[in-house]
Design a protein around this motif. Structure first.
Motif, PDB file in Angstrom:
ATOM      1  N   MET A 192      -7.980   5.921   7.347  1.00  0.00           N
ATOM      2  CA  MET A 192      -8.277   6.343   5.983  1.00  0.00           C
ATOM      3  C   MET A 192      -7.089   6.087   5.056  1.00  0.00           C
ATOM      4  SD  MET A 192      -8.939  10.129   4.529  1.00  0.00           S
ATOM      5  CE  MET A 192      -8.589  10.410   2.842  1.00  0.00           C
ATOM      6  N   PHE A 193      -5.881   6.367   5.530  1.00  0.00           N
ATOM      7  CA  PHE A 193      -4.725   6.276   4.650  1.00  0.00           C
ATOM      8  C   PHE A 193      -4.285   4.839   4.364  1.00  0.00           C
ATOM      9  CE2 PHE A 193      -4.140  10.584   6.516  1.00  0.00           C
ATOM     10  CZ  PHE A 193      -4.358  11.284   5.337  1.00  0.00           C
ATOM     11  N   THR A 194      -4.745   3.879   5.164  1.00  0.00           N
ATOM     12  CA  THR A 194      -4.339   2.495   4.927  1.00  0.00           C
ATOM     13  C   THR A 194      -4.855   1.972   3.595  1.00  0.00           C
ATOM     14  OG1 THR A 194      -6.226   1.693   6.205  1.00  0.00           O
ATOM     15  CG2 THR A 194      -4.112   1.909   7.365  1.00  0.00           C
ATOM     16  N   VAL A 195      -5.970   2.492   3.114  1.00  0.00           N
ATOM     17  CA  VAL A 195      -6.469   2.056   1.808  1.00  0.00           C
ATOM     18  C   VAL A 195      -5.553   2.530   0.683  1.00  0.00           C
ATOM     19  CG1 VAL A 195      -8.863   1.888   2.560  1.00  0.00           C
ATOM     20  CG2 VAL A 195      -8.048   4.004   1.519  1.00  0.00           C
ATOM     21  N   TYR A 196      -4.707   3.497   0.978  1.00  0.00           N
ATOM     22  CA  TYR A 196      -3.768   4.025  -0.010  1.00  0.00           C
ATOM     23  C   TYR A 196      -2.351   3.502   0.214  1.00  0.00           C
ATOM     24  CZ  TYR A 196      -7.384   7.243  -1.526  1.00  0.00           C
ATOM     25  OH  TYR A 196      -8.543   7.777  -2.030  1.00  0.00           O
ATOM     26  N   SER A 197      -2.215   2.360   0.871  1.00  0.00           N
ATOM     27  CA  SER A 197      -0.880   1.863   1.205  1.00  0.00           C
ATOM     28  C   SER A 197      -0.033   1.602  -0.043  1.00  0.00           C
ATOM     29  CB  SER A 197      -0.953   0.613   2.081  1.00  0.00           C
ATOM     30  OG  SER A 197      -1.672  -0.409   1.434  1.00  0.00           O
ATOM     31  N   TYR A 198      -0.628   1.111  -1.134  1.00  0.00           N
ATOM     32  CA  TYR A 198       0.138   0.908  -2.371  1.00  0.00           C
ATOM     33  C   TYR A 198       0.584   2.238  -2.967  1.00  0.00           C
ATOM     34  CZ  TYR A 198      -1.233  -3.989  -2.267  1.00  0.00           C
ATOM     35  OH  TYR A 198      -1.418  -5.296  -1.899  1.00  0.00           O
ATOM     36  N   SER A 199      -0.275   3.226  -2.917  1.00  0.00           N
ATOM     37  CA  SER A 199       0.074   4.556  -3.418  1.00  0.00           C
ATOM     38  C   SER A 199       1.176   5.175  -2.566  1.00  0.00           C
ATOM     39  CB  SER A 199      -1.155   5.472  -3.426  1.00  0.00           C
ATOM     40  OG  SER A 199      -2.111   4.999  -4.339  1.00  0.00           O
ATOM     41  N   ILE A 200       1.049   5.068  -1.264  1.00  0.00           N
ATOM     42  CA  ILE A 200       2.055   5.635  -0.368  1.00  0.00           C
ATOM     43  C   ILE A 200       3.392   4.925  -0.550  1.00  0.00           C
ATOM     44  CG2 ILE A 200       2.667   5.927   2.076  1.00  0.00           C
ATOM     45  CD1 ILE A 200      -0.400   6.399   2.557  1.00  0.00           C
ATOM     46  N   ALA A 201       3.358   3.611  -0.718  1.00  0.00           N
ATOM     47  CA  ALA A 201       4.598   2.865  -0.960  1.00  0.00           C
ATOM     48  C   ALA A 201       5.259   3.333  -2.261  1.00  0.00           C
ATOM     49  CB  ALA A 201       4.316   1.369  -1.012  1.00  0.00           C
ATOM     50  N   GLY A 202       4.458   3.576  -3.294  1.00  0.00           N
ATOM     51  CA  GLY A 202       4.997   4.076  -4.560  1.00  0.00           C
ATOM     52  C   GLY A 202       5.597   5.459  -4.414  1.00  0.00           C
ATOM     53  N   LEU A 203       4.931   6.324  -3.645  1.00  0.00           N
ATOM     54  CA  LEU A 203       5.470   7.664  -3.392  1.00  0.00           C
ATOM     55  C   LEU A 203       6.778   7.589  -2.609  1.00  0.00           C
ATOM     56  CD1 LEU A 203       2.176   9.605  -2.603  1.00  0.00           C
ATOM     57  CD2 LEU A 203       3.634   9.862  -4.634  1.00  0.00           C
ATOM     58  N   LEU A 204       6.861   6.650  -1.673  1.00  0.00           N
ATOM     59  CA  LEU A 204       8.119   6.451  -0.946  1.00  0.00           C
ATOM     60  C   LEU A 204       9.229   6.001  -1.890  1.00  0.00           C
ATOM     61  CD1 LEU A 204       6.930   4.793   2.377  1.00  0.00           C
ATOM     62  CD2 LEU A 204       8.111   6.973   2.123  1.00  0.00           C
ATOM     63  N   LEU A 205       8.899   5.112  -2.833  1.00  0.00           N
ATOM     64  CA  LEU A 205       9.896   4.666  -3.808  1.00  0.00           C
ATOM     65  C   LEU A 205      10.371   5.834  -4.671  1.00  0.00           C
ATOM     66  CD1 LEU A 205      11.559   2.467  -5.185  1.00  0.00           C
ATOM     67  CD2 LEU A 205       9.574   2.000  -6.641  1.00  0.00           C
ATOM     68  N   ILE A 206       9.457   6.685  -5.079  1.00  0.00           N
ATOM     69  CA  ILE A 206       9.829   7.864  -5.881  1.00  0.00           C
ATOM     70  C   ILE A 206      10.767   8.759  -5.081  1.00  0.00           C
ATOM     71  CG2 ILE A 206       8.943   9.990  -6.926  1.00  0.00           C
ATOM     72  CD1 ILE A 206       6.350   8.300  -7.583  1.00  0.00           C
ATOM     73  N   SER A 207      10.438   9.016  -3.824  1.00  0.00           N
ATOM     74  CA  SER A 207      11.288   9.848  -2.979  1.00  0.00           C
ATOM     75  C   SER A 207      12.650   9.204  -2.754  1.00  0.00           C
ATOM     76  CB  SER A 207      10.620  10.091  -1.625  1.00  0.00           C
ATOM     77  OG  SER A 207       9.451  10.835  -1.783  1.00  0.00           O
ATOM     78  N   PHE A 208      12.659   7.902  -2.532  1.00  0.00           N
ATOM     79  CA  PHE A 208      13.930   7.187  -2.327  1.00  0.00           C
ATOM     80  C   PHE A 208      14.781   7.222  -3.592  1.00  0.00           C
ATOM     81  CE2 PHE A 208      16.538   3.306  -2.159  1.00  0.00           C
ATOM     82  CZ  PHE A 208      17.275   3.596  -1.022  1.00  0.00           C
ATOM     83  N   THR A 209      14.153   7.125  -4.750  1.00  0.00           N
ATOM     84  CA  THR A 209      14.879   7.190  -6.019  1.00  0.00           C
ATOM     85  C   THR A 209      15.590   8.531  -6.161  1.00  0.00           C
ATOM     86  OG1 THR A 209      13.303   5.678  -7.059  1.00  0.00           O
ATOM     87  CG2 THR A 209      14.642   7.028  -8.534  1.00  0.00           C
TER      88      THR A 209
END
Length: 139
Positions: A1-18
């Motif tokens: 299910m979560f693979t369809v949200y891979s772009y969203s998850i990648a963006g959330l990871l970028l926010i956390s990394f920032t």
């Protein structure tokens, strides 16, 4: 299910990394001061000090990141539109990075400062993510 949200998850990871990078930058800047006191930024500092600006940038992110990421995660669990959610997350992530860069680079107490515009776009993305979550909760 979560693979369809891979772009969203990648963006959330970028926010956390920032936010993580902001923490490191603020800590290093703080420790380079001649009168360093652990955990305390001098009340005498203002926008002309990079220590102040890096500290405020990190704390501004701490004050705002959960307001965006929690409803974004709710959107994933609620099955929100992958495209709309990813767009909101990536616009927010880019706005936070630009806000950070401008806060680091521009020492001004003028309001609105250039960073204020990117902060406001981030606020609009936050409203959008809340709206998307509420919409998907009741649909």
């Amino acid at each position: 299910m979560f693979t369809v949200y891979s772009y969203s998850i990648a963006g959330l990871l970028l926010i956390s990394f920032t936010v993580f990078v902001q923490n490191i930058v603020a800590a290093v800047a703080h420790r380079k001061q001649s009168r360093y006191i652990p955990g305390k930024v001098s009340d005498e500092l203002s926008h002309d000090s990079f220590v102040f600006r890096s500290h405020r940038t990190f704390h501004n992110s701490l004050e705002n990141v959960h307001q965006f990421t929690l409803p974004a995660l709710f959107c994933i669990f609620l099955g929100a539109s992958t495209t709309v959610l990813a767009a909101l997350i990536w616009v927010y992530a880019m706005c936070r990075i630009i806000h950070m860069a401008l806060y680091y680079a521009v020492a001004t107490e003028k309001n609105p400062s250039p960073r204020s515009y990117f902060y406001m776009i981030g606020v609009l993305c936050t409203v959008g993510v809340f709206g998307l979550a509420v919409f998907n909760l009741f649909v």
